[in-house]
Design a protein around this motif. Structure first.
Motif, PDB file in Angstrom:
ATOM      1  N   GLY A 153      -0.388   5.315  -2.085  1.00 57.55           N
ATOM      2  CA  GLY A 153       0.353   5.931  -0.992  1.00 57.55           C
ATOM      3  C   GLY A 153      -0.310   7.216  -0.579  1.00 57.55           C
ATOM      4  N   GLU A 154       0.402   8.007   0.220  1.00 56.65           N
ATOM      5  CA  GLU A 154      -0.186   9.241   0.733  1.00 56.65           C
ATOM      6  C   GLU A 154      -0.410  10.269  -0.369  1.00 56.65           C
ATOM      7  N   ARG A 155       0.512  10.364  -1.326  1.00 58.41           N
ATOM      8  CA  ARG A 155       0.394  11.373  -2.385  1.00 58.41           C
ATOM      9  C   ARG A 155       0.016  10.775  -3.727  1.00 58.41           C
ATOM     10  N   TRP A 156       0.564   9.589  -4.020  1.00 55.10           N
ATOM     11  CA  TRP A 156       0.420   9.027  -5.350  1.00 55.10           C
ATOM     12  C   TRP A 156      -0.254   7.676  -5.317  1.00 55.10           C
ATOM     13  N   SER A 157      -0.928   7.391  -6.409  1.00 54.53           N
ATOM     14  CA  SER A 157      -1.376   6.038  -6.698  1.00 54.53           C
ATOM     15  C   SER A 157      -0.544   5.562  -7.871  1.00 54.53           C
ATOM     16  N   ILE A 158       0.185   4.468  -7.682  1.00 54.36           N
ATOM     17  CA  ILE A 158       1.048   3.946  -8.725  1.00 54.36           C
ATOM     18  C   ILE A 158       0.293   2.842  -9.462  1.00 54.36           C
ATOM     19  N   ARG A 159       0.099   3.021 -10.738  1.00 50.53           N
ATOM     20  CA  ARG A 159      -0.680   2.076 -11.538  1.00 50.53           C
ATOM     21  C   ARG A 159       0.231   1.324 -12.514  1.00 50.53           C
ATOM     22  N   GLY A 160      -0.076   0.058 -12.710  1.00 46.64           N
ATOM     23  CA  GLY A 160       0.605  -0.739 -13.713  1.00 46.64           C
ATOM     24  C   GLY A 160      -0.342  -1.056 -14.845  1.00 46.64           C
ATOM     25  N   VAL A 161       0.034  -0.653 -16.045  1.00 45.34           N
ATOM     26  CA  VAL A 161      -0.804  -0.849 -17.228  1.00 45.34           C
ATOM     27  C   VAL A 161      -0.056  -1.777 -18.175  1.00 45.34           C
ATOM     28  N   ARG A 162      -0.653  -2.902 -18.476  1.00 40.52           N
ATOM     29  CA  ARG A 162       0.024  -3.885 -19.352  1.00 40.52           C
ATOM     30  C   ARG A 162      -0.324  -3.586 -20.798  1.00 40.52           C
ATOM     31  N   ASP A 163       0.715  -3.660 -21.624  1.00 37.87           N
ATOM     32  CA  ASP A 163       0.534  -3.373 -23.046  1.00 37.87           C
ATOM     33  C   ASP A 163      -0.289  -4.486 -23.709  1.00 37.87           C
ATOM     34  N   VAL A 181      12.010   8.739  -1.632  1.00 34.19           N
ATOM     35  CA  VAL A 181      12.411   7.336  -1.650  1.00 34.19           C
ATOM     36  C   VAL A 181      11.214   6.434  -1.343  1.00 34.19           C
ATOM     37  N   LEU A 182      10.418   6.815  -0.353  1.00 33.50           N
ATOM     38  CA  LEU A 182       9.253   6.007   0.003  1.00 33.50           C
ATOM     39  C   LEU A 182       8.276   5.916  -1.162  1.00 33.50           C
ATOM     40  N   GLU A 183       8.132   7.018  -1.917  1.00 32.80           N
ATOM     41  CA  GLU A 183       7.274   6.972  -3.104  1.00 32.80           C
ATOM     42  C   GLU A 183       7.875   6.046  -4.156  1.00 32.80           C
ATOM     43  N   GLY A 184       9.222   6.030  -4.243  1.00 29.59           N
ATOM     44  CA  GLY A 184       9.873   5.091  -5.150  1.00 29.59           C
ATOM     45  C   GLY A 184       9.607   3.650  -4.756  1.00 29.59           C
ATOM     46  N   LEU A 185       9.508   3.407  -3.448  1.00 29.64           N
ATOM     47  CA  LEU A 185       9.218   2.052  -2.982  1.00 29.64           C
ATOM     48  C   LEU A 185       7.813   1.600  -3.377  1.00 29.64           C
ATOM     49  N   GLN A 186       6.905   2.553  -3.607  1.00 34.79           N
ATOM     50  CA  GLN A 186       5.593   2.183  -4.145  1.00 34.79           C
ATOM     51  C   GLN A 186       5.744   1.528  -5.514  1.00 34.79           C
ATOM     52  N   VAL A 187       6.643   2.079  -6.324  1.00 33.23           N
ATOM     53  CA  VAL A 187       6.885   1.512  -7.654  1.00 33.23           C
ATOM     54  C   VAL A 187       7.453   0.106  -7.520  1.00 33.23           C
ATOM     55  N   VAL A 188       8.387  -0.072  -6.592  1.00 36.75           N
ATOM     56  CA  VAL A 188       8.953  -1.401  -6.351  1.00 36.75           C
ATOM     57  C   VAL A 188       7.853  -2.354  -5.877  1.00 36.75           C
TER      58      VAL A 188
END
Length: 225
Positions: free
Chosen positions: A215-225, A73-80
């Motif tokens: 985050g601790e495990r993942w880096s969440i990236r946003g790539v714009r089209d 869930v915390l990793e999901g909050l990275q996406v948010v």
């Protein structure tokens, strides 16, 4: 008397556990750059209960205890957090591919008033996703069964359609290699839409990358089209 004491002790223990979960959720949201609303906290706690209750029966995730589920869930909050950083708007449409147990798709549905389409080919997991969306009151979101291959859509249930280039956001976790997903995702978002990619922190910047939340495990990236 003993029953009353034990009952009080159990009740206090449950309340303490819930308070700890709430604190961790709120703290994580703050760390990722946004304020978690009370309605979202309530929805996430409901989802944690569903994941704990139905995890084994629906073969949802390797994590079945509260600690393991909370990490997802915390990793999901990275996406948010990424959506907040880039600038989401109510009513936008979000595609989550290979939703599985609902990470991050259900977390997004719990926290953002966007219309989420969760794509999951497996019947039991799709049934759980339907159950979860109804449970948290997100009947404006939907679950469809099928496979995305490049720009192609192969439905499992007749009549369920997906149109490339019609989404504002597209996410997928552990379904494609990151580079491959960015290329696939770009075909499913409209001009100016954002592809959300889960990568390791040391991964080089993507072409068109506009924001990241680490985050601790993942880096969440946003790539714009």
């Amino acid at each position: 008397m003993l029953d009353r004491i034990e009952g009080s002790s159990y009740s206090a223990s449950v309340q303490g556990s819930n308070a700890d979960v709430e604190q961790r959720l709120v703290a994580a949201a703050t760390r990722f750059g946004f304020e978690l609303e009370l309605r979202s906290v309530d929805r996430l706690r409901q989802l944690l209960g569903l994941w704990s209750r139905f995890g084994r029966a629906f073969n949802l995730s390797g994590a079945t205890d509260e600690t393991g589920l909370l990490e997802h869930v915390l990793e999901g909050l990275q996406v948010v957090g990424l959506a907040h950083r880039i600038g989401w708007r109510a009513g936008q449409v979000w595609l989550d591919v290979g939703s599985g147990a609902g990470f991050p798709g259900l977390v997004v549905a719990a926290c953002l008033e966007v219309q989420v389409t969760l794509v999951e080919p497996r019947e039991r997991r799709a049934s759980f996703l339907d159950l979860a969306l109804n449970h948290i009151g997100r009947r404006d979101c939907r679950v469809i069964r099928g496979h995305i291959e490049g720009k192609s859509w192969r439905p499992i249930r007749a009549g369920e359609t997906l149109v490339p280039g019609s989404f504002d956001w597209a996410s997928a976790r552990a379904v494609f290699a990151p580079d491959a997903w960015v290329e696939v995702g770009r075909q499913w978002v409209r001009e100016g839409g954002v592809v959300v990619a889960h990568v390791r922190a040391e991964t080089e910047r993507f072409e068109g990358e506009v924001a990241r939340v680490d985050g601790e495990r993942w880096s969440i990236r946003g790539v714009r089209d």
